[in-house]
Design an enzyme around this catalytic site. Structure first.
Site, mmCIF file in Angstrom:
data_model
loop_
_atom_site.group_PDB
_atom_site.id
_atom_site.type_symbol
_atom_site.label_atom_id
_atom_site.label_comp_id
_atom_site.label_asym_id
_atom_site.label_seq_id
_atom_site.Cartn_x
_atom_site.Cartn_y
_atom_site.Cartn_z
ATOM 1 N N GLY A 97 0.866 -0.992 0.163
ATOM 2 C CA GLY A 97 -0.166 0.226 -0.190
ATOM 3 C C GLY A 97 0.834 1.029 0.030
ATOM 4 O O GLY A 97 0.796 2.207 0.884
ATOM 5 N N SER A 103 -3.556 0.663 14.536
ATOM 6 C CA SER A 103 -3.946 1.606 14.817
ATOM 7 C C SER A 103 -4.773 1.719 16.215
ATOM 8 O O SER A 103 -3.869 0.785 16.973
ATOM 9 C CB SER A 103 -5.920 2.005 13.908
ATOM 10 O OG SER A 103 -6.224 2.867 14.876
ATOM 11 N N SER A 112 1.598 3.447 -2.003
ATOM 12 C CA SER A 112 0.756 4.116 -3.285
ATOM 13 C C SER A 112 1.069 6.213 -3.371
ATOM 14 O O SER A 112 0.628 7.112 -3.279
ATOM 15 C CB SER A 112 -0.240 4.307 -4.141
ATOM 16 O OG SER A 112 -0.783 3.565 -3.436
ATOM 17 N N SER A 113 0.570 6.126 -1.664
ATOM 18 C CA SER A 113 -0.289 7.145 -0.490
ATOM 19 C C SER A 113 -0.014 6.961 0.095
ATOM 20 O O SER A 113 0.908 6.036 1.166
ATOM 21 C CB SER A 113 -1.568 7.825 -1.606
ATOM 22 O OG SER A 113 -2.525 6.285 -0.720
ATOM 23 N N GLY A 114 -0.224 8.036 1.195
ATOM 24 C CA GLY A 114 -0.575 8.310 2.653
ATOM 25 C C GLY A 114 0.765 7.278 3.755
ATOM 26 O O GLY A 114 2.291 7.596 3.044
ATOM 27 N N ILE A 115 0.697 6.755 4.354
ATOM 28 C CA ILE A 115 1.721 5.997 5.640
ATOM 29 C C ILE A 115 2.251 5.298 4.327
ATOM 30 O O ILE A 115 3.390 5.338 4.306
ATOM 31 C CB ILE A 115 0.448 5.671 6.733
ATOM 32 C CG1 ILE A 115 0.270 6.355 7.627
ATOM 33 C CG2 ILE A 115 2.105 4.983 7.432
ATOM 34 C CD1 ILE A 115 -0.838 6.149 8.522
ATOM 35 N N GLY A 116 2.411 4.406 3.644
ATOM 36 C CA GLY A 116 2.925 3.123 2.649
ATOM 37 C C GLY A 116 3.571 4.327 1.793
ATOM 38 O O GLY A 116 5.032 3.641 2.192
ATOM 39 N N TYR A 144 -13.538 -1.907 11.163
ATOM 40 C CA TYR A 144 -12.778 -1.443 10.663
ATOM 41 C C TYR A 144 -12.139 -1.900 12.816
ATOM 42 O O TYR A 144 -10.456 -2.850 12.063
ATOM 43 C CB TYR A 144 -12.876 -0.549 11.097
ATOM 44 C CG TYR A 144 -11.101 0.245 11.038
ATOM 45 C CD1 TYR A 144 -10.400 0.558 9.734
ATOM 46 C CD2 TYR A 144 -10.833 0.824 11.465
ATOM 47 C CE1 TYR A 144 -8.856 0.254 8.979
ATOM 48 C CE2 TYR A 144 -9.156 1.788 11.682
ATOM 49 C CZ TYR A 144 -8.461 1.142 10.377
ATOM 50 O OH TYR A 144 -7.084 1.521 10.332
#
Length: 271
Positions: free
Chosen positions: A13, A133, A15-19, A146
């Site tokens: 993951g 989280s 491609s964006s954000g935390i990753g 979640y």
């Protein structure tokens, strides 16, 4: 395990954000980094080789790992970041939707972990870093499913760490609170929305949007990932940011009734 050039990391993951932030930070720390996204992308993180991988597909995961091993001969660090959110009343999701959520957030981690462990065991070292989280340690109204995936990830991660420590492989879990990414915008909607929950769900969504204005940057989480990947004194859990640390402390020290009231107030539910 001190980072050095030539040490290989996989970040799902990415491609964006935390990753994306974690992949770039690991590359800056000297790792050879392979990032993944469900679909091929030409706009990946800087100095990171992007490969397509669907963590819900066994063959896709196997192909990714074999590709990385063919290029580098080793996998030293796996960062399990790929995930999806779901804002819904627990009653508003079908079992099929919940199963699909678990397939990404938990079973995707299991697939990736099982795929890299043989190479790590053969080398006699490795780190598996799971992006959890703070909702893995506290309840969350309108995020029950979640939160369930993240609670399950907590138990899986800690138990796995005990099993594979004999092979000099360790597991850490990163526990951020709200982080400024597009994660909340890309989350799923309930597949069976009910009018009885519509107002409270909308209120919960508004509370999240307000909190996101003050959320931590993904780079803060990335710093914890690099620490977990490189330190010789690994901690099992890394709470990231002031909010996550405060919530974790309150969960341990505050009486249950008081914590319950504070939580409901935070999410704008009747106390």
């Amino acid at each position: 395990m001190n980072a050095h050039f030539g040490t290989t990391a996989i970040v799902t993951g990415a491609s964006s954000g935390i990753g994306r932030a974690s992949a770039e930070a690991l590359a800056q720390a000297g790792f050879t980094v392979f990032g993944t996204s469900r679909r091929p992308t030409d706009n990946g993180p800087e100095n990171v080789t992007m490969l397509a991988c669907d963590v819900t597909d066994d063959s896709s995961v196997a192909l990714l790992v074999s590709t990385v091993l063919s290029k580098t001969g080793r996998i030293d660090v796996l960062v399990n970041n790929a995930g999806v959110g779901l804002l819904a009343g627990a009653e508003e999701s079908s079992v099929a939707q919940v199963q699909a959520l678990f397939d990404v957030n938990l079973f995707g981690v299991v697939r990736m972990t099982n795929a890299v462990l043989p190479a790590m065991r053969q080398r006699g070292e490795g780190r598996i870093i799971n992006i959890g989280s703070i909702l893995g340690v506290i309840p969350a109204a309108y995020s029950a499913h979640y939160a369930a995936t993240k609670h399950a990830l907590e138990g899986y991660s800690e138990s796995l760490d005990h099993e594979i420590r004999a092979f000099n492989i360790r597991v850490a879990i990163i526990e951020p609170a709200y982080t400024k990414t597009v994660f909340d915008q890309n989350g799923w909607e309930p597949d069976f929305p009910l009018n009885d929950y519509a107002e409270a769900r909308a209120t919960a969504a508004a509370a999240i949007r307000d909190v996101m204005l003050k959320a931590d940057p993904p780079e803060l989480v990335a710093e914890a990932v690099v620490t977990a990947a490189t330190t010789d004194r690994l901690k099992r859990r890394y709470k990231v940011g002031k909010t996550a640390r405060q919530i974790g402390l309150l969960r341990r020290l505050v009486p249950a009734e008081a914590f319950d009231k504070a939580l409901r107030k935070q999410t704008r539910l009747p106390v």
